[in-house]
Design a protein around this motif. Sequence first.
Motif, PDB file in Angstrom:
ATOM      1  N   SER A 411       0.812  -1.210   0.000  1.00 30.85           N
ATOM      2  CA  SER A 411       0.000   0.000   0.000  1.00 30.85           C
ATOM      3  C   SER A 411       0.847   1.263   0.000  1.00 30.85           C
ATOM      4  CB  SER A 411      -0.939   0.002   1.212  1.00 30.85           C
ATOM      5  OG  SER A 411      -0.175  -0.039   2.414  1.00 30.85           O
ATOM      6  N   GLY A 412       2.015   1.241   0.657  1.00 31.97           N
ATOM      7  CA  GLY A 412       2.885   2.406   0.669  1.00 31.97           C
ATOM      8  C   GLY A 412       2.589   3.405   1.758  1.00 31.97           C
ATOM      9  N   HIS A 413       1.776   3.034   2.746  1.00 37.87           N
ATOM     10  CA  HIS A 413       1.507   3.956   3.859  1.00 37.87           C
ATOM     11  C   HIS A 413       2.745   4.058   4.752  1.00 37.87           C
ATOM     12  CE1 HIS A 413      -2.632   4.166   2.654  1.00 37.87           C
ATOM     13  NE2 HIS A 413      -2.848   2.874   2.871  1.00 37.87           N
ATOM     14  N   ALA A 414       3.006   5.273   5.236  1.00 35.16           N
ATOM     15  CA  ALA A 414       4.163   5.489   6.100  1.00 35.16           C
ATOM     16  C   ALA A 414       3.969   4.747   7.420  1.00 35.16           C
ATOM     17  CB  ALA A 414       4.367   6.975   6.349  1.00 35.16           C
ATOM     18  N   ILE A 415       4.999   4.025   7.850  1.00 38.70           N
ATOM     19  CA  ILE A 415       4.981   3.298   9.124  1.00 38.70           C
ATOM     20  C   ILE A 415       5.768   4.103  10.145  1.00 38.70           C
ATOM     21  CG2 ILE A 415       5.709   1.202  10.315  1.00 38.70           C
ATOM     22  CD1 ILE A 415       5.259  -0.345   7.786  1.00 38.70           C
ATOM     23  N   ASN A 416       5.123   4.393  11.249  1.00 40.67           N
ATOM     24  CA  ASN A 416       5.782   5.136  12.310  1.00 40.67           C
ATOM     25  C   ASN A 416       6.842   4.245  12.961  1.00 40.67           C
ATOM     26  OD1 ASN A 416       6.467   6.674  14.599  1.00 40.67           O
ATOM     27  ND2 ASN A 416       4.401   7.503  14.748  1.00 40.67           N
ATOM     28  N   PRO A 417       8.100   4.693  13.031  1.00 37.39           N
ATOM     29  CA  PRO A 417       9.139   3.847  13.634  1.00 37.39           C
ATOM     30  C   PRO A 417       9.062   3.741  15.143  1.00 37.39           C
ATOM     31  CG  PRO A 417      10.058   5.980  13.066  1.00 37.39           C
ATOM     32  CD  PRO A 417       8.640   5.974  12.552  1.00 37.39           C
ATOM     33  N   VAL A 418       8.153   4.490  15.769  1.00 39.57           N
ATOM     34  CA  VAL A 418       8.029   4.449  17.223  1.00 39.57           C
ATOM     35  C   VAL A 418       7.685   3.030  17.666  1.00 39.57           C
ATOM     36  CG1 VAL A 418       6.678   5.277  19.188  1.00 39.57           C
ATOM     37  CG2 VAL A 418       7.413   6.870  17.428  1.00 39.57           C
ATOM     38  N   ASN A 419       8.534   2.456  18.502  1.00 38.63           N
ATOM     39  CA  ASN A 419       8.366   1.117  19.060  1.00 38.63           C
ATOM     40  C   ASN A 419       8.305   0.035  17.989  1.00 38.63           C
ATOM     41  OD1 ASN A 419       8.195   2.295  21.661  1.00 38.63           O
ATOM     42  ND2 ASN A 419       6.015   2.675  21.362  1.00 38.63           N
ATOM     43  N   GLN A 420       8.774   0.346  16.784  1.00 38.02           N
ATOM     44  CA  GLN A 420       8.891  -0.642  15.719  1.00 38.02           C
ATOM     45  C   GLN A 420      10.362  -0.915  15.407  1.00 38.02           C
ATOM     46  OE1 GLN A 420       6.983  -2.665  14.233  1.00 38.02           O
ATOM     47  NE2 GLN A 420       4.934  -1.889  13.890  1.00 38.02           N
ATOM     48  N   LEU A 421      11.155   0.135  15.331  1.00 42.83           N
ATOM     49  CA  LEU A 421      12.578   0.020  15.066  1.00 42.83           C
ATOM     50  C   LEU A 421      13.366   0.451  16.297  1.00 42.83           C
ATOM     51  CD1 LEU A 421      12.754   1.535  11.457  1.00 42.83           C
ATOM     52  CD2 LEU A 421      12.545  -0.867  12.103  1.00 42.83           C
ATOM     53  N   HIS A 422      14.629   0.095  16.323  1.00 41.95           N
ATOM     54  CA  HIS A 422      15.512   0.489  17.416  1.00 41.95           C
ATOM     55  C   HIS A 422      15.614   2.014  17.474  1.00 41.95           C
ATOM     56  CE1 HIS A 422      19.272   0.913  19.744  1.00 41.95           C
ATOM     57  NE2 HIS A 422      18.956  -0.262  20.245  1.00 41.95           N
ATOM     58  N   VAL A 423      15.798   2.561  18.687  1.00 42.58           N
ATOM     59  CA  VAL A 423      15.843   4.014  18.842  1.00 42.58           C
ATOM     60  C   VAL A 423      16.974   4.624  18.020  1.00 42.58           C
ATOM     61  CG1 VAL A 423      14.752   4.001  21.110  1.00 42.58           C
ATOM     62  CG2 VAL A 423      17.224   3.774  20.945  1.00 42.58           C
ATOM     63  N   SER A 424      18.048   3.883  17.782  1.00 44.29           N
ATOM     64  CA  SER A 424      19.137   4.426  16.971  1.00 44.29           C
ATOM     65  C   SER A 424      18.690   4.681  15.540  1.00 44.29           C
ATOM     66  CB  SER A 424      20.331   3.469  16.990  1.00 44.29           C
ATOM     67  OG  SER A 424      20.953   3.444  18.256  1.00 44.29           O
ATOM     68  N   MET A 425      17.770   3.870  15.029  1.00 37.54           N
ATOM     69  CA  MET A 425      17.277   4.080  13.674  1.00 37.54           C
ATOM     70  C   MET A 425      16.426   5.342  13.573  1.00 37.54           C
ATOM     71  SD  MET A 425      18.404   1.906  11.483  1.00 37.54           S
ATOM     72  CE  MET A 425      17.224   2.024  10.150  1.00 37.54           C
ATOM     73  N   SER A 426      15.858   5.793  14.693  1.00 38.36           N
ATOM     74  CA  SER A 426      15.045   7.010  14.656  1.00 38.36           C
ATOM     75  C   SER A 426      15.888   8.246  14.362  1.00 38.36           C
ATOM     76  CB  SER A 426      14.297   7.184  15.983  1.00 38.36           C
ATOM     77  OG  SER A 426      15.197   7.472  17.043  1.00 38.36           O
ATOM     78  N   TYR A 427      17.202   8.173  14.560  1.00 38.46           N
ATOM     79  CA  TYR A 427      18.061   9.320  14.286  1.00 38.46           C
ATOM     80  C   TYR A 427      18.166   9.633  12.800  1.00 38.46           C
ATOM     81  CZ  TYR A 427      19.755   9.848  19.058  1.00 38.46           C
ATOM     82  OH  TYR A 427      19.834  10.092  20.401  1.00 38.46           O
ATOM     83  N   VAL A 428      17.819   8.674  11.962  1.00 34.49           N
ATOM     84  CA  VAL A 428      17.840   8.873  10.513  1.00 34.49           C
ATOM     85  C   VAL A 428      16.459   8.628   9.922  1.00 34.49           C
ATOM     86  CG1 VAL A 428      20.280   8.356  10.228  1.00 34.49           C
ATOM     87  CG2 VAL A 428      18.638   6.480  10.224  1.00 34.49           C
ATOM     88  N   HIS A 429      15.428   8.812  10.726  1.00 34.48           N
ATOM     89  CA  HIS A 429      14.056   8.444  10.304  1.00 34.48           C
ATOM     90  C   HIS A 429      13.048   9.522  10.681  1.00 34.48           C
ATOM     91  CE1 HIS A 429      10.603   5.938   9.416  1.00 34.48           C
ATOM     92  NE2 HIS A 429      11.354   4.896   9.191  1.00 34.48           N
ATOM     93  N   PRO A 430      13.154  10.785  10.222  1.00 34.77           N
ATOM     94  CA  PRO A 430      14.284  11.375   9.490  1.00 34.77           C
ATOM     95  C   PRO A 430      15.339  11.921  10.461  1.00 34.77           C
ATOM     96  CG  PRO A 430      12.521  12.948   9.648  1.00 34.77           C
ATOM     97  CD  PRO A 430      12.025  11.704  10.354  1.00 34.77           C
TER      98      PRO A 430
END
Length: 996
Positions: A411-430
């Motif tokens: 579908s291409g809907h944006a996935i919120n990285p909150v509690n999905q990816l490691h907090v370090s990935m949030s530094y580049v997300h964006p």
Amino acid sequence: MAQIFRGKQAGIQKDFSAGLDPQLFAIDEVARYGINSQISALAYDPVQSLLAVGTNDTQFGGGQLYVFGQSRVSTVLPLPRKSSVKIIQFVADKLICVDSKHEISVFSLETTRILSTYTPPGAVTALLTDPTLDFALIGLQNGEVVAYDLDRSSPAPLRIPNFWRQQYPRSRLTAVVTLAFHPRDIGSLLIGYSEGAVIYSFKVDKPTKFFQYELLPGAPGGDSDPTASSIRRYPRLTQAVWHPTGTFVLTGHEDSSLVFWDPKDGRKILARTIQDTNVDEAGNVAASRGATPGTFALKCPLFRVAWCSKENPDDTGILIAGGTPTTSIEKGLTFVDLGQTPNYTTSSWQILSQHFERPKRQHTLPTPPNAEVVDFCLIPRRSPHYAGSHDPIAVIALLASGEVVTLSFPSGHAINPVNQLHVSMSYVHPFINRINLAYAERTRWLGMVENRTKGPPILKGGAEAKRSVMKYANRNILQAAHADGTVRMWDVGHGDEIENQTMLQVDLARVVGRSTNVDVSKMSMAGATGELAVGLKTGEVVIFRWGHNKDYGRETPHVEARGFGLKTVKDRAEPSVKEGLLPLTMFEGQGQVTALKLSDVGFAAAGFQQGNFVVIDLRGPAVIYQAGLDELTGQSNRGSFRKSNSQSQQKAEWPTCIEFGVLSLEGEDYSSILLFVGSNLGRLATLKLLPESQGGYSVQFVGSSTLDDRIITIAPIDAELGDPAEATQSAVAGLREGRRVNGILLVVATSGIRIFRPPAARGPHKTFDDVFCDSAAVVRYQAAGYVVLGLFGDGTAKTYSIPALKQIASVNVGHILDVRRFAEAIISPTGDIVGWTGPSEIALLNVWGTGSDLTRSLDKLLNLEALIPPRPTISNVQWMTGTLYVTPADMDALIGGPNRPPSKRMIEQRRAEEEQQRAMKRSATAGSSSGEKDDEGYWAYMQRQMQERTQNLNIMGDSMDKVEESSSNWADDVNKFVSKQKKKAVMGFVGSKLGF
């Protein structure tokens, strides 16, 4: 004597730093969060549910590997030498990396250590691995393919020559571009050269099909320039992938053409681009026109192509990064949904061609504006096979800037990285623009668990290492403002066990009602209440409070409502948040917010670049005071250390630091809530918050004083105990009982420190010599005392005693933190320093350490119980029609040779079986007899296994005997054909490759 004199000057009768000496001051690097450099590669393992990230070697950091699992599970794997990561792939319990110096490194997921390194005989241009194989195939720039034994950590005897040059001797640039195993028949290898593709069969040890994309004069191809179609040309190949069932082959070319081939007879089915079809036919016109008539738009290259499938491998689609005109407004990934694949044996050539010419649908998975996707990583549900593109639920897109975007698939809907990816990935997300640190109460933070709608978890692998629990310590809550207007909060910890590992998020763009110009300039979080204040560069101040969303799950229109100088924004809460930080109110100021403070007792104060500041009472909420600094400094000039001149009066002045405190002013015998406002010109204004009879509060200006330079820190201190005299809930409650706080102010400017009793500025001071202070705070060492800790422009961290202001110790931190961003570093009351090490990474330091590096992770990555599913096989029809099928076990013998000892996985499996047999033997009765294999020794087993593996080379077609049971009329012919082909294949391969 000087210490006693300075203490009496400030009204302090004791030395608050008496128990501290230089030996206690040593920097521990506790943790790092973020990505140290620009991301260059991504990989995902659906079996272990782990994500790997590789970085480039830049001025901000060297290339290294990050492996992320569930929650806070993470490990950093440094490369053996300084280089950039180019390719990373998961293989069973290993992680394979190819760096920019063409060196292959093999890491163990179990030990998180490097197992081996290998430098192939040439520049590496492609890498191919399979979860069921212990080998890696390496494509070289000279067109050859070599093999590396991952189990034995040594080169394998297999070497595939440059078939393209053998077929076309005049070809020049024939580097290997891509490598791909047949999804269902591992014995077929698709080799993509720079000029075309080849299918190589391990069974017959020779290439079976060649694919070369040729454009005759008049054919537009994928080129945007119409003048290029006047000559015969062969667009260079950049991509080569299999259909998920191996029925077709797709090649991508530098002119953005996508060409579909029939691997059985080598014929071209269709050539198209994302916009046009049949681009290989003369007379067609490309649709890539420019913005004005008579011009054309250049196309982005095909960065990456993946042929995906749903749970049914015949229901497919193609995901494409690149290939769109550069003038296209809508950026992102292109997904061509082909739908159900036609039956190859019963479909006509026209049906097959129309299947690719007229897809079921085609749409774009959007990314942020002006963001070009250069790579992506699919997130399959379960299977690691089908080139990692089977039934994906999400895709992580890598942008040219180094940022990442997570999108749902297809579908291409944006996935919120909150509690999905490691907090370090949030530094580049964006990317993160600004950070702040709050010293929050532990019990309050444990209760702040956000209830937000989200999809299935992406990362579920790994297990965190056990750490000590600091039950009585407050938490370091980091607030990070991102480029898209979101602010995320999480606990960075003290190097201890983090009890509440969740991340919170607020969306400023939604609250202010626009998607652009949402740059955050200041943030402040109240540690006792959990409330959050955010100031923007456009002048808005938004305050959030924890609560339940009454509009959860539905969109409600915004209703404009203003009152008491504020704007109501409660109806702009995110519909996906059921419980969390919700918008409370908003103040619209003029100019950038330059200072912001949210107290624990229900007051907020903000300063603006225009020189004014405002005080908000959150009990209303209502604005209770608003004035300009020039108005306040004009009322009183007492306590000035220097005479103001005309030049300083002409300079623009704005607040730079705001602090609340509870203490007694000079000449008063009672305490009250005070507000201190410092400016960029060194002026300090003191205001008093007084309760009114109606229940509200009023603000009264008390006086101002002038210091030496820009004020960066204001710290109210209890002159008798040395404890902070901040406006806490207990301190304000004590005012009702008449409790008096004999307090002083410690003010740090860029050029010095002053201690005095407000509102006058009489007291000891310390001037910094030849260096400016960028950040400072009063910190405590356990129960020994307090010091002033500062970060200075020469890259050092220095401590000064209170009240003597004598330097205690100095240590260099410039090799860890970015000195240019010291002004953005935050110092906690316990001596923790959070500062930037690069554009997208921070480090957590502690000044009361032992000089150790504590950043190495002890987390476990490998789950031994997670088994790799069997590799897909050919269909029954293919088997019955005589297709020669090679198993992964046969490939071990073909690549490694018959004399290769059993792999470590086979040895471990045998040991486990022997242990199980011994246990069964011990539990059996005395009269029971065991089989012959129970008495077989370990080395005897290895010898027998080698013999069996050699014999298997000559009996690979024995399984065809089953055909006689179902097809007795022609079983004999099939068996004779298979036996003949097998004998030729095995004997020919063994004789030519292994020296038999």
